[in-house]
Design an enzyme around this catalytic site. Structure first.
Site, short mmCIF file in Angstrom:
data_model
loop_
_atom_site.label_atom_id
_atom_site.label_comp_id
_atom_site.label_asym_id
_atom_site.label_seq_id
_atom_site.Cartn_x
_atom_site.Cartn_y
_atom_site.Cartn_z
N ASP A 29 11.09 15.23 10.69
CA ASP A 29 10.93 15.66 9.67
C ASP A 29 8.42 14.38 9.67
O ASP A 29 8.67 13.17 10.57
CB ASP A 29 11.35 14.83 7.99
CG ASP A 29 10.41 14.58 7.36
OD1 ASP A 29 9.16 14.87 7.22
OD2 ASP A 29 11.22 13.83 5.73
N GLU A 79 -3.45 -3.43 30.91
CA GLU A 79 -2.38 -3.03 31.72
C GLU A 79 -1.92 -1.55 31.93
O GLU A 79 -1.25 -1.30 32.38
CB GLU A 79 -1.15 -3.25 30.27
CG GLU A 79 -1.74 -2.95 29.45
CD GLU A 79 0.12 -3.17 27.50
OE1 GLU A 79 0.85 -2.85 28.58
OE2 GLU A 79 -0.37 -3.82 26.88
N CYS A 111 -0.59 -6.57 25.27
CA CYS A 111 -1.49 -6.35 24.17
C CYS A 111 -1.98 -7.11 24.26
O CYS A 111 -3.48 -7.16 23.07
CB CYS A 111 -1.07 -5.74 23.18
SG CYS A 111 0.04 -3.82 23.41
N THR A 152 4.06 7.01 19.29
CA THR A 152 3.37 5.43 19.55
C THR A 152 2.48 5.16 20.30
O THR A 152 1.53 4.59 20.58
CB THR A 152 3.79 4.36 19.02
OG1 THR A 152 4.39 4.46 19.95
CG2 THR A 152 4.62 4.19 17.74
N SER A 201 11.81 -4.45 19.96
CA SER A 201 10.09 -4.95 20.17
C SER A 201 9.49 -5.36 18.90
O SER A 201 8.52 -6.36 18.83
CB SER A 201 9.25 -4.13 20.89
OG SER A 201 9.72 -2.96 20.34
N HIS A 233 -2.67 -6.46 15.15
CA HIS A 233 -2.28 -6.18 16.91
C HIS A 233 -1.29 -4.71 15.76
O HIS A 233 -0.21 -5.48 15.19
CB HIS A 233 -1.39 -6.69 17.85
CG HIS A 233 -0.93 -5.89 18.44
ND1 HIS A 233 -1.65 -4.68 19.43
CD2 HIS A 233 0.48 -5.96 19.12
CE1 HIS A 233 -0.63 -4.15 19.97
NE2 HIS A 233 0.58 -4.32 20.05
N LYS A 242 4.38 -5.20 8.09
CA LYS A 242 5.70 -5.12 8.30
C LYS A 242 5.58 -7.50 8.39
O LYS A 242 6.14 -8.19 7.56
CB LYS A 242 6.96 -4.74 9.38
CG LYS A 242 7.77 -4.30 9.02
CD LYS A 242 8.24 -3.69 9.96
CE LYS A 242 8.94 -1.51 9.89
NZ LYS A 242 9.84 -1.28 10.88
N ASN A 275 -1.67 3.48 19.55
CA ASN A 275 -1.68 2.49 20.14
C ASN A 275 -2.73 2.31 21.38
O ASN A 275 -3.05 2.84 22.27
CB ASN A 275 -0.63 1.26 20.38
CG ASN A 275 -0.01 0.30 20.93
OD1 ASN A 275 -0.95 -0.16 20.69
ND2 ASN A 275 0.85 0.25 21.18
N SER A 308 3.55 -7.82 24.53
CA SER A 308 4.73 -8.01 24.83
C SER A 308 5.11 -8.89 25.65
O SER A 308 4.71 -8.83 26.89
CB SER A 308 5.54 -6.18 24.80
OG SER A 308 5.50 -5.99 23.59
#
Ligand code: HMG
Length: 388
Positions: A29, A79, A111, A152, A201, A233, A242, A275, A308
Site C-alpha cells: 500500500d 560510510e 551516520c 529508506t 534500530s 538525523h 517519533k 536517507n 548506528s
C-alpha cells in the site's frame, strides 16, 4: 570567539524513484511509504556518482576563491568509502582546487561521522582562528531491491565550511554524547549492502535520543521551549517525529505547534531524497533554513545526531545576524526540480550496475550524467574523476 557553520549546501544526484510507483511495484500500500515511513521520492545515485563526486559537487556550490585559499583541512565523513586506505577527501581537495598546505582525511562512524567532523573542525579553528575547515558528509544508502530497507534508501552529500565568526550558525559547547556497542546496522567490508535489524534500530534511535536528551536537559538546565527548532538525523522522516513526540508535551501548546511545524519543514528535503546517512542531520537543518521564513537571528536550533553501532550526540547552535543572505535556497530547489524520474524497471537495472572489481578498464560517457563532477571510468585500479 564564535565558531560554527559559515556556509552550508547539499547535492543529490540527478535521478529519483517515485515512492508510490515503488510501493505498487512491490505490492505494498503506497500509504505505508508516504505516510507510515514518510517518504515521497528516493534519490538514486548512478555509477558515475560516489561519495567523492557527490561531496565535491556539494562543496563546489558553496566555495568561493577566498575559501579555496583559506581552507586548510578537508574532512570527509562517509560510510560509502571508495578505498580502504586513501581518504576520499584527498580527491575532493584536488577536484575543488583547495590550496595544497592542507590536511585531508576521512572519518567513519555510520551516520554520526559528520558530527564528529564538525567537532574536530571546531577544536581546530579554536586554535587556528584564521583557518577554515571543509566538512562533508556524503553517502549512498543501499539496502537492496525488495528488502524492508529499500524504502529508506537515498543518496546525497552536505558540505559545510566551519570557521570563526560564522555567518550561518554559531555552535555552542553544550554537546552531550553517548556510545553503546550494539548491532542495529553495520556493513562488513565484504558486503555491498548494510546488514540491518530494522525494528531494533528504530528502538535504539529512540533509546539514544531519550538517554541523551534527559542528560542534556539536566546538565545544562535547558527546556524544550528554549529552542526554535530541533533537527534530527532522518533515516526516514517518520523517525525524527517519533523522537520529537517523546518530549513534545513538555512544552506549552503554542511552542508545541511551532516545533512541530518546524520539524515538518526540516523534513521536506529528506522526504524527497531519502536517507543520505552522514549528511542527513545537516540536510534537515538546510531544509529548515530554506523553508521557514520566520526564523530570526539568535534563535536556538537543537541538533540530534545518531550513527548506528552506535554513537549519538545532542548540541545546539545560535542563528547569526544576516544568516538568510547566505542561503542557497534557489540552487537547492533547481537541483531537485531538474532531476529525472526513473521508471521502476530502469531503477532496478541501474541498481544492478556495478563498477568492475577485478581491475578491468571501464569508460563511461561523460554526457550520461549532468553533474559537474563525475566518475568517467576506471583504469589501472584508479577511479577517473572529471570536473566538466
Ligand atoms: P517495515 O518493517 O517494512 O515497516 O520496515 P513497518 O511494518 O514497521 O511499517 C513502517 C510504518 O508504516 C509503521 O508505522 C506502520 O504502522 C506504517 P509506525 O508504527 O512505525 O509509526 N504503515 C502504514 N501507514 C499507513 N498506511 C499503511 C501502512 N502500513 C504500515 N497502509 C524499517 C521499516 C524502517 C524498519 C525498514 O525500512 C528498515 O529497516 N530501514 C533501514 C533501517 C532504518 O532506517 N532504521 C532507522 C533507525 S537507525 C538509523 O537511523 C541509522 C541509519 O541511518 C544508519 C547509519 O547510522 O549509518 C539507518
Amino acid at each position: 570567539m564564535k565558531i560554527g557553520i559559515d556556509k552550508i549546501g547539499f547535492y543529490t544526484p540527478a535521478f529519483y524513484v517515485d515512492m508510490v510507483e515503488l510501493a505498487e511495484a512491490r505490492n505494498i500500500d503506497p500509504n505505508k511509504f508516504t505516510i507510515g515511513i514518510g517518504q515521497d521520492k528516493m534519490a538514486f545515485a548512478p555509477i558515475t556518482q560516489d561519495s567523492v563526486t557527490m561531496g565535491a559537487n556539494a562543496a563546489r556550490q558553496i566555495l568561493d576563491e577566498a575559501d579555496l585559499k583559506a581552507i586548510d583541512m578537508v574532512i570527509l565523513a562517509t560510510e560509502s568509502g571508495i578505498d580502504e586506505s586513501k581518504a576520499g577527501a584527498v580527491y575532493i581537495h584536488r577536484l575543488l582546487g583547495i590550496q595544497p598546505f592542507s590536511r585531508a582525511i576521512e572519518i567513519k562512524e555510520a551516520c554520526y561521522g559528520a558530527t564528529a567532523g564538525i567537532n574536530l573542525a571546531k577544536d581546530y579553528v579554536a586554535k587556528n582562528p584564521e583557518s577554515k575547515v571543509l566538512v562533508i558528509g556524503s553517502d549512498i544508502a543501499r539496502y537492496g531491491l525488495s528488502t524492508a530497507g529499500e524504502a529508506t534508501q537515498g543518496a546525497g552529500a552536505v558540505a559545510m565550511v566551519v570557521s570563526a565568526n560564522p555567518r550561518c550558525i554559531a555552535l555552542q559547547d553544550d554537546n552531550v554524547f553517548y556510545t553503546e556497542d550494539i548491532m542495529d546496522f553495520w556493513r562488513p567490508v565484504y558486503s555491498e549492502y548494510a546488514c540491518v535489524e530494522g525494528k531494533y534500530s528504530t528502538e535504539q534511535y529512540i533509546h539514544f535520543f531519550d538517554t541523551i536528551w534527559t542528560r542534556y536537559t539536566e546538565k545544562f538546565n535547558q527546556k524544550l521551549e528554549d529552542f526554535a527548532a530541533i533537527c534530527f538525523h532522518l533515516p526516514y522522516t517518520k523517525m525524527g517525529k517519533k523522537a520529537l513526540d517523546l518530549i513534545i508535551e513538555t512544552a506549552p501548546p503554542a511552542v508545541q505547534e511551532k516545533l512541530l511545524e518546524n520539524y515538518r519543514l526540516s523534513t521536506l528535503y529528506s522526504r524527497n531524497i531519502g536517507n543520505i546517512y552522514t549528511g542527513s542531520l545537516y540536510l534537515s537543518f538546510i531544509s529548515l533554513l530554506d523553508h521557514q521564513s520566520n526564523l530570526q537571528e539568535n534563535d536556538k536550533i537543537g541538533f540530534f545526531s545518531y550513527g548506528s553501532g552506535a554513537v549519538g550526540e545532542f548540541f545546539h547552535g545560535v542563528l547569526q545576524p544576516g544568516f538568510k543572505k547566505y542561503l542557497q535556497t534557489q540552487t537547492h530547489e533547481e537541483l531537485l526540480n531538474n532531476r529525472s524520474k526513473l521508471a521502476i524497471t530502469e531503477y532496478e537495472t541501474k541498481f544492478k550496475q556495478q563498477l568492475p572489481k577485478d581491475g578491468s578498464t571501464l569508460e563511461i560517457n561523460p554526457s550520461s550524467d549532468p553533474a559537474e563532477i563525475m566518475l568517467t571510468g576506471i583504469q589501472d585500479h584508479r577511479r577517473q574523476y572529471v570536473r566538466k
